[in-house]
Design an enzyme around this catalytic site. Structure first.
Site, PDB file in Angstrom:
ATOM      1  N   LYS A  25      89.425   9.494  44.858  1.00  0.00           N
ATOM      2  CA  LYS A  25      89.117  10.643  44.000  1.00  0.00           C
ATOM      3  C   LYS A  25      90.312  11.576  43.940  1.00  0.00           C
ATOM      4  O   LYS A  25      90.662  12.099  42.879  1.00  0.00           O
ATOM      5  CB  LYS A  25      87.902  11.383  44.563  1.00  0.00           C
ATOM      6  N   ASP A 119      84.695  21.799  46.741  1.00  0.00           N
ATOM      7  CA  ASP A 119      83.779  21.944  47.864  1.00  0.00           C
ATOM      8  C   ASP A 119      84.030  23.242  48.629  1.00  0.00           C
ATOM      9  O   ASP A 119      85.162  23.699  48.732  1.00  0.00           O
ATOM     10  CB  ASP A 119      83.945  20.753  48.813  1.00  0.00           C
TER      11      ASP A 119
END
Length: 439
Positions: A25, A119
């Site tokens: 990712k 996040d």
């Protein structure tokens, strides 16, 4: 009544089998941004099927780029008109917009990007990015909702980062490759994903030298062309699945990730008593005699990667003795610990530096060290996942627990891992998707 998708997990014994990991990712989205700079089509192969790809593709299309996604490949080319604003709808979804500033300044002479997200693991300051671009000649205003930038042209300069930030290094790379003159970057991040991005830019025609002591020299060129690359396997995912086998008393063979991306992780597992088998095609780890405690400190590459510590924390709970984890990269990385505690993990967090020398969070209130008691008896629970890596760690805990677990916020896992539901099912985990009332 509002409902959400949850995963129900019932422990089903040792996890065994084979997993193939694709590109990470963290790499694929940065390559997609770099492809903006090519005058022809660029292709990114071995791309993972993760939510991050779809989010980044939507941003690029909003800017006027052509993006085609097939099962393993992403093709990107410039459209006839480039829009210099990333829409506000992408605010807070991930960290990618800040990386688009440099490419947009080259393509349109101006740019607007919404504030970064991602996040909730700690501050991701944009000042390193902003100051670097200002040093290269950009006029930048940082507002409450986003960043506005203008530049007739960027020019090479000397930049020294106060901390080897991966994101700031990537911003400088993608800004300097088409700047006028030479840029010398000191204090650069040298993670494998950063080097992989530099190699992709070199294929596009960039002139980049990787020097010792975290130094990168970039000679700007007027234009870049399209290029093709094959992403190396995700080292976070590879380590996480090795741990999945260990934590359940099984053995998972991981294909697609080169050994050199896992050197520190492999040694850490070996010190804990794991037997790690390595070939040119796969890696596997087993612990027929159990695992012992360890003290681990995260660090920038080539140290123990911060994203490896979430699965390691769960593995500590199933290892004999008291283990210590010292996080030095993000000050709020341990935000996932309460979910694990709810599942029976015996973990206590501290705001002092344990298991290593004092780090930059010394004398702050950041709870960045943990002491873990093993072997903990884990139990199934209903937990909400706060971020990508924490989500995977909760799956690991659920696989080793007694009783059924309900995991909420599973979209986080699917944003960062290639088909995790299917991968876990293939390893023998009893896992199902259900709809449940939102709690």
């Amino acid at each position: 009544m509002n409902e959400e998708e949850v995963w129900l997990i019932e422990p089903s014994g040792p996890l065994r089998g084979d997993v193939e990991v694709r590109g990470s990712k963290n790499a694929v989205s940065k390559h997609m941004v770099a492809a903006m700079l090519g005058t022809g089509e660029s292709t990114i192969q071995n791309a993972p099927e993760v939510g991050e790809v779809e989010i980044t593709a939507a941003m690029l299309r909003a800017l006027g780029m052509n993006v085609e996604i097939t099962q393993r490949e992403i093709a990107i080319s410039q459209g006839p008109v480039i829009q210099p604003q990333v829409p506000a709808a992408f605010t807070g979804l991930n960290r990618i917009p800040i990386l688009m500033l440099g490419p947009l300044l080259h393509l349109a002479g101006e740019a607007y990007v919404p504030l970064v997200g991602g996040d909730p693991i700690g501050r991701r300051p944009v000042n390193f990015h902003v100051e670097a671009l200002r040093a290269m000649g950009a006029e930048i205003e940082v507002g409450d909702s986003g960043i506005t930038a203008k530049a007739k042209a960027l020019h090479g300069t000397r930049i020294e980062l106060p901390y080897p930030s991966v994101g700031a290094t990537e911003t400088i790379l993608m800004s300097a490759v088409r700047a006028e003159g030479k840029t010398v970057l000191k204090g650069a991040a040298m993670e494998p994903e950063v080097v992989e991005l530099a190699l992709f830019l070199q294929r596009m025609g960039a002139r980049i030298e990787l020097s010792p002591d975290r130094r990168i020299v970039i000679e700007g060129v007027p234009t870049l062309r399209g290029a093709s690359t094959w992403l190396a396997g995700d080292r976070i995912e590879a380590f996480s699945y090795l741990v999945a086998g260990l934590i359940t008393g099984g053995q998972v063979r991981v294909h697609g990730c080169p050994q050199d991306r896992l050197v520190t992780a492999i040694t850490t597992l070996a010190r804990m008593g794991a037997q790690v088998d390595i070939t040119d095609d796969w890696l596997s780890a087993s612990a027929p005699d159990g695992l012992r405690q360890a003290a681990v400190q995260t660090d920038t590459h080539p140290g123990f990667m911060t994203d490896w510590q979430t699965p390691l924390m769960v593995l500590f709970t199933q290892s004999h003795g008291m283990s210590v984890l010292h996080e030095t990269v993000f000050e709020n990385r341990l935000v996932y610990v309460p979910a694990l505690q709810k599942m029976g993990c015996e973990i206590e967090v501290f705001d002092v530096c344990l298991g290593g020398p004092a780090c930059r969070y010394h004398d702050t209130n950041a709870k960045h060290s943990a002491v873990v008691r093993g072997v903990s008896k884990l139990r199934g629970a209903d937990v909400r996942l706060p971020d990508i890596r924490a989500g995977f760690s909760a799956v690991l805990a659920a696989a080793a627990a007694e009783g059924t677990s309900t995991l909420r916020g599973v979209h986080h896992i699917e944003r960062g891992y290639h088909r995790p539901f299917e991968q876990f099912a293939s390893l023998g985990l009893k896992i199902s998707r259900e709809m449940a009332p939102v709690k």
